[in-house]
Design a protein around this motif. Structure first.
Motif, PDB file in Angstrom:
ATOM      1  N   ARG A  41       7.305  29.529  87.884  1.00 52.31           N
ATOM      2  CA  ARG A  41       8.387  30.098  88.687  1.00 52.31           C
ATOM      3  C   ARG A  41       8.112  31.566  89.007  1.00 52.31           C
ATOM      4  N   LYS A  42       7.503  32.278  88.063  1.00 51.10           N
ATOM      5  CA  LYS A  42       7.193  33.690  88.304  1.00 51.10           C
ATOM      6  C   LYS A  42       6.115  33.853  89.368  1.00 51.10           C
ATOM      7  N   ALA A  78       8.184  28.260  83.279  1.00 53.36           N
ATOM      8  CA  ALA A  78       8.615  29.644  83.511  1.00 53.36           C
ATOM      9  C   ALA A  78       7.536  30.452  84.230  1.00 53.36           C
ATOM     10  N   GLU A  79       6.280  30.313  83.801  1.00 52.39           N
ATOM     11  CA  GLU A  79       5.188  31.052  84.429  1.00 52.39           C
ATOM     12  C   GLU A  79       4.981  30.617  85.870  1.00 52.39           C
ATOM     13  N   LYS A  81      13.495  24.130  86.211  1.00 52.95           N
ATOM     14  CA  LYS A  81      14.183  25.272  85.584  1.00 52.95           C
ATOM     15  C   LYS A  81      13.905  25.374  84.094  1.00 52.95           C
ATOM     16  N   GLY A  82      13.108  24.458  83.552  1.00 59.16           N
ATOM     17  CA  GLY A  82      12.817  24.470  82.128  1.00 59.16           C
ATOM     18  C   GLY A  82      11.859  25.585  81.747  1.00 59.16           C
ATOM     19  N   SER A  83      11.834  25.900  80.466  1.00 57.28           N
ATOM     20  CA  SER A  83      10.979  26.982  79.969  1.00 57.28           C
ATOM     21  C   SER A  83       9.495  26.672  80.140  1.00 57.28           C
ATOM     22  N   ALA A  84       9.132  25.378  80.179  1.00 54.17           N
ATOM     23  CA  ALA A  84       7.724  25.009  80.294  1.00 54.17           C
ATOM     24  C   ALA A  84       7.117  25.448  81.626  1.00 54.17           C
TER      25      ALA A  84
END
Length: 367
Positions: free
Chosen positions: A73-74, A70-71, A65-68
């Motif tokens: 997860r998309k 994010a891509e 769930k971390g920002s690292a």
């Protein structure tokens, strides 16, 4: 080293003796339950599969769930090789290379496919009595599914009469393994898991203890049913084990490791355990294998501990080295007979001294 030695090692590695650490063959395959095959349900299951895999590989509950990531997860498709349906499950196969690369780029630690084999002594307590879960029983299936879901190599005892007499609720709840350790020896596991599970108020709950060597962990878990409880217990076990084995980016360096007491039957297991550290065999000297690896000292100690290797210091090895032989007294040339018809013979050069000194910049392990 003779040129035929390495091929011989590689051939005999196929016949190597079984050891403790296990390779998780389906580490990059995730099964997620789905209610239907609708696109929305599929996409949600793919997201859950990514979260399951990231937790399985890093041991960090919030890593996915971390920002690292994010891509990722998309667009999880970038690390997925294929997926399909089996009954009420979506089975997702992730590409190991691209997955590991994405996690490393995100600065996340990685836990490789070589993991400690866990022997689970599991006791279900109900109003009808206590029942030990044994290999081959229907009650073992939720445990196996949970172990696969959490990426852990799980073994179960046979649950024969002798083991049922040993695996009592008192023994599984004790702080000392006692007879349980002796009963576990034939299964060749690295870690022992003792679980007492019971049903109360429509839910299942359990207390568990985990031994890895002489170190002990413990905890409690609960679930709506036996399958959910098994998953909760093995998730907790995974989170306790992962910090001991994960390889964090930037935390490793080039190390020289010398394995003492090696033989041909142990070569393949050493190769397998050291493989995550880009191990390169440098030389073979009698019963010593010298490797160059990319790892931290703590990671090596943990991984090699799975093979029952013990670290020894350079000072210990130096103290154990045999004392050099006393030099022979020179022969008095004036007392020795001389054959005048023969040309003088030069004395042979002294053989080079064996390099038996232990070096301080090398990590030493032995059986």
């Amino acid at each position: 080293m003779r040129p035929t030695f390495r091929p011989l090692l590689l051939c005999l590695s196929l016949l190597s003796l079984p050891t403790l650490a296990a390779t998780v063959s389906d580490l990059y395959q995730v099964r997620e339950t789905v209610a239907s095959q609708q696109p929305e349900e599929r996409d949600a299951a793919l997201q859950r599969a990514v979260e399951t895999l990231v937790l399985r590989l890093t041991g960090k509950p919030d890593a996915a769930k971390g920002s690292a990531l994010a891509e990722l997860r998309k667009d999880p498709q970038q690390i997925i090789s294929q997926y399909g349906y089996e009954g009420d499950h979506l089975v997702v196969d992730f590409d190991a290379v691209s997955t590991d690369r994405s996690l490393r780029q995100a600065g996340l630690p990685l836990w490789g496919v070589n993991r400690p084999a866990i022997l689970a002594w599991w006791l279900n307590e109900t109003v009808d009595g206590a029942n030990m879960v044994g290999d081959g029983q229907a009650a073992a299936e939720p445990l196996r599914e949970a172990a696969q879901h959490r990426g852990l190599p799980l073994r179960l005892p046979l649950a024969d009469l002798s083991e049922q007499l040993v695996a009592t609720k008192e023994a599984l709840g004790a702080k000392d393994l006692g007879e349980l350790r002796s009963a576990s020896e034939r299964y060749g596991a690295d870690a022992l898991l003792a679980v007492r599970a019971s049903e109360a108020d429509g839910k299942w709950q359990a207390s568990w203890q985990l031994w890895l060597g002489d170190e002990r962990e413990q905890g409690k878990a609960e679930g709506a049913d036996q399958a959910a409880l098994a998953d909760a217990v093995l998730l907790a076990v995974s989170e306790r084990l992962a910090p001991r084995f994960v390889v964090a980016p930037g935390a490793s360096s080039t190390q020289t490791v010398e394995i003492i007491g090696a033989d041909l039957s142990r070569y393949a297991e050493l190769q397998r355990v050291l493989e995550p550290f880009a191990a390169q065999l440098q030389s073979v000297e009698a019963d010593r294998l010298i490797y160059q690896v990319n790892a931290s000292a703590e990671q090596l100690r943990t991984q090699l501990g799975l093979l029952q290797l013990h670290e020894v210091s350079a000072a210990e090895l130096a103290a154990e080295a045999p004392a050099p032989a006393e030099p022979q007294a020179p022969v008095d040339a004036s007392q020795a007979p001389v054959d005048a018809s023969q040309a003088p013979v030069e004395p042979p050069p002294a053989p080079p001294a064996a390099d038996s000194k232990a070096r301080g910049d090398v990590l030493y392990f032995r059986w």
